[in-house]
Design an enzyme around this catalytic site. Structure first.
Site, short mmCIF file in Angstrom:
data_model
loop_
_atom_site.label_atom_id
_atom_site.label_comp_id
_atom_site.label_asym_id
_atom_site.label_seq_id
_atom_site.Cartn_x
_atom_site.Cartn_y
_atom_site.Cartn_z
CE LYS A 185 -4.29 -1.81 1.85
NZ LYS A 185 -5.29 -1.75 2.91
CE LYS B 77 -6.16 -8.72 -2.35
NZ LYS B 77 -5.85 -8.24 -0.99
CE LYS C 111 -10.67 -1.44 -0.44
NZ LYS C 111 -10.67 -2.66 0.34
P1 TYM Z 1 -10.72 -6.08 3.96
O1 TYM Z 1 -11.74 -5.06 4.30
O2 TYM Z 1 -9.69 -5.74 2.95
O3 TYM Z 1 -11.44 -7.39 3.47
C1 TYM Z 1 -12.49 -8.00 4.20
C2 TYM Z 1 -12.37 -9.51 4.11
O4 TYM Z 1 -12.46 -9.94 2.75
C3 TYM Z 1 -11.38 -10.84 2.46
N1 TYM Z 1 -11.02 -10.73 1.04
C4 TYM Z 1 -10.94 -11.76 0.18
N2 TYM Z 1 -11.14 -13.08 0.36
C5 TYM Z 1 -10.99 -13.89 -0.72
N3 TYM Z 1 -10.66 -13.43 -1.96
C6 TYM Z 1 -10.44 -12.11 -2.18
N4 TYM Z 1 -10.13 -11.67 -3.38
C7 TYM Z 1 -10.58 -11.21 -1.07
N5 TYM Z 1 -10.45 -9.87 -0.94
C8 TYM Z 1 -10.72 -9.59 0.36
C9 TYM Z 1 -10.26 -10.38 3.37
O5 TYM Z 1 -9.30 -11.39 3.58
C10 TYM Z 1 -11.02 -10.02 4.65
O6 TYM Z 1 -11.23 -11.17 5.45
N6 TYM Z 1 -7.55 -5.85 7.81
C11 TYM Z 1 -8.86 -6.31 7.39
C12 TYM Z 1 -9.99 -5.75 8.23
C13 TYM Z 1 -9.81 -5.95 9.69
C14 TYM Z 1 -9.92 -7.18 10.39
C15 TYM Z 1 -9.69 -6.86 11.76
C16 TYM Z 1 -10.18 -8.49 10.00
C17 TYM Z 1 -9.52 -4.97 10.58
N7 TYM Z 1 -9.45 -5.52 11.84
C18 TYM Z 1 -9.72 -7.84 12.73
C19 TYM Z 1 -10.21 -9.47 10.98
C20 TYM Z 1 -9.98 -9.14 12.33
C21 TYM Z 1 -9.09 -5.86 5.95
O7 TYM Z 1 -8.55 -4.88 5.53
O8 TYM Z 1 -10.01 -6.61 5.30
#
Ligand code: TYM
Length: 351
Positions: A129, A212, A215
């Site tokens: 990022k 992957k 967005k």
């Molecule tokens: P975020 O908001 O980027 O994504 C949310 C969830 O979606 C999953 N994900 C995917 N799974 C499969 N294939 C894909 N292409 C794909 N793109 C996204 C992500 O793995 C995630 O589970 N850091 C986290 C948010 C967060 C969090 C936490 C998660 C903040 N605090 C505590 C668990 C526990 C994030 O940015 O996810």
């Protein structure tokens, strides 16, 4: 579900996860990799385990990069509504907004003080990022993000954290920090396990099936937005990149596009990949993609309608978030009090 009256109340292991409100809609990767599994974890599992689930919208994580306040507020509510539309049930799960619980940022600070610079620098998401604008102009918040995520998790002492594959490294750091805290002070945290389902751990971009689904994809055609017009999503499936073979067969190395579509088809329909391969043997990609497009439309149409319904009349959603924050606070405030005591803070005086 067992009869609640007949079952004595037991301490249920917790599950917890979060999602960022940084887009106008979840994409199919978020849905299949994470949110749909959250809904499944609310039911009694095949081995008889019943979990106590906590799910939240990570609005504080969102501001690690610049956000328009109006847009962030809207997207946060859209994100919460989509959780309900995906089947996360406020009767069974605490659903809340991260910024409603100051305990997250408070424990986040303690976690930052436990983390070394070297450790934080190794986080691949920070590297990715910050690569765009350069490390020098990235926020300190972006650097500290995994420590806030560790706090998000450890506050609830969960057994499992259901996420997609891209979050695994953050989970490893969380476990290291929990262990460090436990050995430096006193056993306080349970070491959480990642809950990553192999079949949906990583959903790929439809146009670039080795990247992957994300967005920040280079082309919008590679991404299925859950709230998009279903006819647009159907079209994107029909124009997904495949290969020149015309054989519906799972082979991630030689046929990444078709394999990704097979995974999506299987996850959405519940039909195994082997059965799909047999069903579409000799039929070519046209029919396969067109049937998958129908499956996608069947899933996103009610999802979209329910999300809009919840946003059109906010009474239900606001109540859900208020009750969810209350349930979360009961757990989070207790953990934070334990932590503050163990690190040596003087408890507040009363007058
Ligand atoms: P975020 O908001 O980027 O994504 C949310 C969830 O979606 C999953 N994900 C995917 N799974 C499969 N294939 C894909 N292409 C794909 N793109 C996204 C992500 O793995 C995630 O589970 N850091 C986290 C948010 C967060 C969090 C936490 C998660 C903040 N605090 C505590 C668990 C526990 C994030 O940015 O996810």
């Amino acid at each position: 579900m067992p009869d609640a009256a007949a079952t004595p109340p037991a301490v249920r292991p917790r599950v917890l996860s979060g999602i960022q409100p940084t887009a106008d809609s979840y994409h199919l990767g978020n849905y299949l990799g994470a949110v749909r599994n959250w809904a499944d974890l609310q039911s009694v599992q095949p081995d008889g385990t019943s979990y106590e689930p906590f799910f939240f919208i990570a609005d504080q994580h969102a501001i690690t990069v610049e956000q328009d306040p109006k847009v962030l507020r809207r997207r946060t509510l859209v994100a919460a509504a989509q959780l309900l539309a995906a089947g996360v049930d406020p009767e069974r799960s605490a659903i809340f907004l991260q910024s409603h619980l100051p305990e997250h940022a408070q424990l986040g600070w303690v976690m930052q003080c436990l983390t070394s610079f070297g450790e934080a620098r190794r986080m691949t998401q920070f590297k990715d990022k910050s690569a765009k604008g350069g490390e020098g102009s990235s926020s300190v918040g972006l650097f500290a993000y995994p420590m806030l995520m560790a706090a998000d998790i450890l506050l609830y002492r969960p057994a499992y954290v259901p996420v997609g594959e891209d979050q695994r490294q953050h989970l490893e750091l969380t476990r290291d920090l929990a262990q460090r805290f436990n050995s430096r002070y006193k056993k306080t945290f349970r070491l959480p396990e990642p809950y990553i389902l192999k079949e949906t751990a990583k959903i790929y971009d439809l146009q670039e099936p080795t990247a992957k689904m994300s967005k920040s994809a280079s082309s919008p055609n590679g991404l299925i937005d859950m709230l998009d017009d279903p006819t647009v999503s159907a079209k994107k499936i029909r124009s997904a990149v495949t290969d020149s073979e015309a054989e519906v067969r799972f082979d991630e190395v030689a046929k990444p596009g078709v394999s990704n579509l097979l995974r999506i088809f299987s996850a959405l329909s519940g039909v195994s990949i082997e059965k799909l391969e047999a069903d579409y043997a000799g039929k070519g990609y046209g029919v396969f993609k067109s049937d998958l497009a129908d499956v996608v439309v069947d899933v996103v149409t009610p999802f979209r309608a329910r999300t809009h319904e919840l946003l059109d009349d906010r009474t239900e959603l606001d109540g859900v978030l208020a009750r969810g924050a209350e349930r979360a606070r009961a757990v989070a405030s207790k953990t934070l009090a334990d932590v503050y005591d163990r690190v040596g803070f003087v408890p507040p005086f009363t007058v």
